[in-house]
Write a protein that holds these residues in place. Structure first.
Motif, PDB file in Angstrom:
ATOM      1  N   SER A 202      28.627  43.049  38.255  1.00 38.58           N
ATOM      2  CA  SER A 202      28.258  43.498  36.907  1.00 38.58           C
ATOM      3  C   SER A 202      28.892  44.833  36.540  1.00 38.58           C
ATOM      4  N   ASN A 203      29.777  45.310  37.381  1.00 38.94           N
ATOM      5  CA  ASN A 203      30.483  46.570  37.110  1.00 38.94           C
ATOM      6  C   ASN A 203      31.797  46.220  36.412  1.00 38.94           C
ATOM      7  N   LEU A 204      31.859  46.419  35.103  1.00 46.26           N
ATOM      8  CA  LEU A 204      33.009  45.952  34.328  1.00 46.26           C
ATOM      9  C   LEU A 204      34.305  46.596  34.780  1.00 46.26           C
ATOM     10  N   SER A 205      34.285  47.892  35.045  1.00 39.58           N
ATOM     11  CA  SER A 205      35.514  48.580  35.454  1.00 39.58           C
ATOM     12  C   SER A 205      36.001  48.067  36.798  1.00 39.58           C
ATOM     13  N   ASN A 206      35.079  47.892  37.736  1.00 38.84           N
ATOM     14  CA  ASN A 206      35.474  47.383  39.040  1.00 38.84           C
ATOM     15  C   ASN A 206      36.061  45.986  38.922  1.00 38.84           C
ATOM     16  N   ASN A 207      35.444  45.152  38.083  1.00 43.41           N
ATOM     17  CA  ASN A 207      35.988  43.817  37.856  1.00 43.41           C
ATOM     18  C   ASN A 207      37.429  43.885  37.366  1.00 43.41           C
ATOM     19  N   ILE A 208      37.675  44.761  36.412  1.00 43.93           N
ATOM     20  CA  ILE A 208      39.027  44.896  35.859  1.00 43.93           C
ATOM     21  C   ILE A 208      40.002  45.330  36.942  1.00 43.93           C
ATOM     22  N   HIS A 209      39.624  46.308  37.728  1.00 44.99           N
ATOM     23  CA  HIS A 209      40.528  46.822  38.759  1.00 44.99           C
ATOM     24  C   HIS A 209      40.925  45.723  39.738  1.00 44.99           C
ATOM     25  N   GLN A 210      39.946  44.915  40.150  1.00 41.64           N
ATOM     26  CA  GLN A 210      40.232  43.862  41.133  1.00 41.64           C
ATOM     27  C   GLN A 210      41.126  42.778  40.544  1.00 41.64           C
ATOM     28  N   VAL A 211      40.815  42.327  39.326  1.00 45.19           N
ATOM     29  CA  VAL A 211      41.604  41.216  38.774  1.00 45.19           C
ATOM     30  C   VAL A 211      42.963  41.690  38.280  1.00 45.19           C
ATOM     31  N   PHE A 212      43.089  42.962  37.919  1.00 44.61           N
ATOM     32  CA  PHE A 212      44.405  43.504  37.568  1.00 44.61           C
ATOM     33  C   PHE A 212      45.340  43.419  38.770  1.00 44.61           C
ATOM     34  N   VAL A 213      44.846  43.843  39.926  1.00 47.56           N
ATOM     35  CA  VAL A 213      45.663  43.799  41.143  1.00 47.56           C
ATOM     36  C   VAL A 213      46.011  42.361  41.503  1.00 47.56           C
ATOM     37  N   LEU A 214      45.028  41.477  41.458  1.00 44.21           N
ATOM     38  CA  LEU A 214      45.297  40.075  41.780  1.00 44.21           C
ATOM     39  C   LEU A 214      46.279  39.456  40.791  1.00 44.21           C
ATOM     40  N   ALA A 215      46.182  39.817  39.527  1.00 41.81           N
ATOM     41  CA  ALA A 215      47.140  39.309  38.546  1.00 41.81           C
ATOM     42  C   ALA A 215      48.555  39.765  38.883  1.00 41.81           C
ATOM     43  N   LYS A 216      48.698  41.022  39.276  1.00 44.62           N
ATOM     44  CA  LYS A 216      50.009  41.514  39.694  1.00 44.62           C
ATOM     45  C   LYS A 216      50.533  40.701  40.877  1.00 44.62           C
ATOM     46  N   GLN A 217      49.650  40.384  41.804  1.00 44.75           N
ATOM     47  CA  GLN A 217      50.047  39.597  42.966  1.00 44.75           C
ATOM     48  C   GLN A 217      50.420  38.168  42.588  1.00 44.75           C
ATOM     49  N   HIS A 218      49.902  37.697  41.442  1.00 42.96           N
ATOM     50  CA  HIS A 218      50.258  36.371  40.940  1.00 42.96           C
ATOM     51  C   HIS A 218      51.383  36.447  39.898  1.00 42.96           C
ATOM     52  N   GLY A 219      52.015  37.600  39.783  1.00 44.51           N
ATOM     53  CA  GLY A 219      53.138  37.753  38.873  1.00 44.51           C
ATOM     54  C   GLY A 219      52.762  37.795  37.410  1.00 44.51           C
ATOM     55  N   ALA A 220      51.551  38.253  37.107  1.00 45.63           N
ATOM     56  CA  ALA A 220      51.074  38.239  35.723  1.00 45.63           C
ATOM     57  C   ALA A 220      50.618  39.617  35.278  1.00 45.63           C
ATOM     58  N   ASP A 221      50.580  39.805  33.981  1.00 46.40           N
ATOM     59  CA  ASP A 221      50.006  40.989  33.359  1.00 46.40           C
ATOM     60  C   ASP A 221      49.016  40.530  32.297  1.00 46.40           C
ATOM     61  N   PHE A 222      48.087  41.391  31.951  1.00 48.25           N
ATOM     62  CA  PHE A 222      47.128  41.068  30.905  1.00 48.25           C
ATOM     63  C   PHE A 222      47.612  41.483  29.512  1.00 48.25           C
ATOM     64  N   PHE A 223      48.760  42.154  29.458  1.00 49.27           N
ATOM     65  CA  PHE A 223      49.355  42.527  28.177  1.00 49.27           C
ATOM     66  C   PHE A 223      50.841  42.206  28.213  1.00 49.27           C
ATOM     67  N   THR A 224      51.383  41.839  27.061  1.00 47.15           N
ATOM     68  CA  THR A 224      52.813  41.605  26.949  1.00 47.15           C
ATOM     69  C   THR A 224      53.537  42.943  26.880  1.00 47.15           C
ATOM     70  N   ALA A 225      54.849  42.895  26.911  1.00 44.95           N
ATOM     71  CA  ALA A 225      55.645  44.125  26.892  1.00 44.95           C
ATOM     72  C   ALA A 225      55.405  44.944  25.631  1.00 44.95           C
ATOM     73  N   ASP A 226      55.045  44.274  24.521  1.00 44.24           N
ATOM     74  CA  ASP A 226      54.792  45.016  23.283  1.00 44.24           C
ATOM     75  C   ASP A 226      53.313  45.328  23.076  1.00 44.24           C
ATOM     76  N   GLY A 227      52.512  45.202  24.154  1.00 41.11           N
ATOM     77  CA  GLY A 227      51.124  45.642  24.111  1.00 41.11           C
ATOM     78  C   GLY A 227      50.122  44.647  23.576  1.00 41.11           C
ATOM     79  N   LYS A 228      50.503  43.385  23.416  1.00 45.52           N
ATOM     80  CA  LYS A 228      49.579  42.374  22.924  1.00 45.52           C
ATOM     81  C   LYS A 228      48.819  41.744  24.093  1.00 45.52           C
ATOM     82  N   PRO A 229      47.535  41.422  23.901  1.00 46.27           N
ATOM     83  CA  PRO A 229      46.760  40.828  24.996  1.00 46.27           C
ATOM     84  C   PRO A 229      47.279  39.448  25.377  1.00 46.27           C
ATOM     85  N   SER A 230      47.294  39.183  26.664  1.00 49.36           N
ATOM     86  CA  SER A 230      47.738  37.894  27.195  1.00 49.36           C
ATOM     87  C   SER A 230      46.838  37.546  28.370  1.00 49.36           C
TER      88      SER A 230
END
Length: 438
Positions: A202-230
């Motif tokens: 239930s810790n929103l920031s911690n959730n973000i930190h963990q899935v951001f790292v995992l997304a990087k490991q899966h070759g993904a980002d949550f934003f496009t190069a021009d800053g749009k959410p993905s």
């Protein structure tokens, strides 16, 4: 960002000098004409295991600052569960403190409000110059190409902490280097009647930190190069599912962890209930909870199995705390003096030693204290395998929307509801729809 050390819900005022007010410089109107040049208001983030720990750390340092300058600091320590909303309210109302701590991941979002003092060359000169700070820390101070919106105060990274006795009892010789190994080790620990891994669902920031790292490991980002959410790419969906599956499928995270948001996972770990925890800069918290340094070990956070191999993949976000000054303060000179004091070489050693974090000030980093077990792995991670969260204006909304999506998925897992690729994608699609229109 440490960002994530949540304490008791609701802001707790510490009377380190006088009772803290909700506005800059001690006035009732957020930086109004009654501000005293000998008084500052400061919102500090909760860095220790509790508000009382922060009180013990900060009080002697603020007393020292008052003795040196004659300026009293009225401090309020604000839990992570409240801090961002408190700050956003202050930026719109104009009723904020003179100086405040912010999670470094919020820098660009708060910069976009126009409420924070830009740290241009002139303002950096007041605190000894921009070149005193390490580049990785400066990379999370605002939008690239603009003057920073804040100054680095504490640097951190994630690591895997493990209980040596629990590992020995489960027959585990070395800490896991990959997620597959972590899951296997977690199951061995579960078989011995302990929880494999702690989490804060239930810790929103911690959730973000963990899935951001995992997304990087899966070759993904949550934003496009021009800053749009993905948020619904295959890699982002896989990252979120992999994290929630630690509870839903692998069952190495206890269902009670779905409700954790305020350091409960660290408390469980320190009490010997849990074998592992992924956290940023946790050593000082363990000590405050009664756990001896000899009882735990630390290793780099896990990466995916296979190429490019361990040590060559992102395994942490660049975490940390920055100090910001409200632009409407009527005590700019006092605020600059306070930031200079808190980022001085001497104070950086004291404060970062107390919190188990890494100084973002180059000269302070050289102290031998930051090459000990508690910090050596963190320094190496920051130097070689950590990446900053997107420095985009909508980053704080991203933390709320996607962090909540992960929280809701943990709730599904805890309730026995299926967590599937489709259900993860649906939650992330809803989160993306909540983002500001471009």
């Amino acid at each position: 960002m440490r960002t994530i050390r949540a304490a008791a819900v609701g802001a707790v005022t510490l009377s380190l000098a006088l009772a803290a007010t909700a506005c800059g410089g001690g006035s009732s109107t957020g930086g109004g004409s009654n501000d005293s040049p000998k008084t500052l208001t400061y919102w500090a983030s909760n860095q220790g295991a509790s508000i009382s720990v922060d009180q013990k750390v900060l009080k002697p340092e603020l007393d020292k600052f008052e003795k040196q300058t004659g300026i009293k600091v009225k401090v309020e320590v604000v839990p992570w569960s409240d801090l961002l909303n408190r700050i956003l309210t202050a930026t719109t109302s104009g009723q904020g403190p003179d100086v405040m701590n912010i999670g470094n991941t919020w820098s660009a979002s708060l910069q976009a409000t126009g409420a924070l003092l830009p740290w241009d060359a002139e303002n950096f000169a007041k605190i000894g110059g921009k070149d005193r700070f390490v580049d990785s820390a400066l990379g999370s101070t605002g939008t690239q190409g603009k003057d920073p919106a804040a100054v680095p105060l504490y640097s951190m990274s994630y690591a895997l902490y493990y209980n040596k006795q629990i590992f020995a009892d489960a027959g585990i010789a070395n800490p896991p280097a990959t997620w597959d190994e972590l899951v296997a080790d977690g199951k061995k620990i579960e078989a011995k009647g302990k929880n494999g891994l702690g989490a804060e669902g239930s810790n929103l920031s911690n959730n973000i930190h963990q899935v951001f790292v995992l997304a990087k490991q899966h070759g993904a980002d949550f934003f496009t190069a021009d800053g749009k959410p993905s948020f619904t790419s295959d890699g982002a969906v896989a990252a979120v599912k992999e994290y929630v599956d630690l509870m839903a499928k692998d069952k190495i995270v206890g269902v009670s962890n779905a409700e954790y948001a305020q350091n409960q996972s660290l408390s469980d770990f320190a009490k010997g209930k849990t074998g592992m925890v992924l956290w940023q800069t946790a050593s000082a918290t363990f000590k405050s909870l009664g756990m001896k340094d000899s009882e735990w070990g630390v290793a780099a956070a896990p990466v995916q199995s296979g190429a490019p191999g361990t040590g060559a993949q992102t395994n942490s976000m660049v975490a940390g705390i920055n100090m910001a000054v409200f632009k409407n303060t009527h005590n700019l000179d006092g605020a600059a003096q306070f930031v200079k004091f808190m980022t001085s070489d001497a104070e950086q050693k004291i404060l970062n030693t107390a919190y188990g974090s890494i100084p973002p000030v180059k000269a302070a980093q050289s102290d031998p204290a930051f090459n000990a077990q508690a910090t050596a792995v963190l320094r190496q991670t920051l130097a070689s395998s950590a990446q900053a969260l997107p420095q985009v204006p909508d980053e704080s909304q991203f933390e709320t929307a996607v962090g909540t999506a992960v929280k809701d998925l943990f709730a599904d897992a805890a309730a026995g509801r299926a967590v599937t690729t489709d259900s993860v994608k649906a939650r992330l699609r809803k989160a993306e729809q909540q983002m500001p229109a471009k």
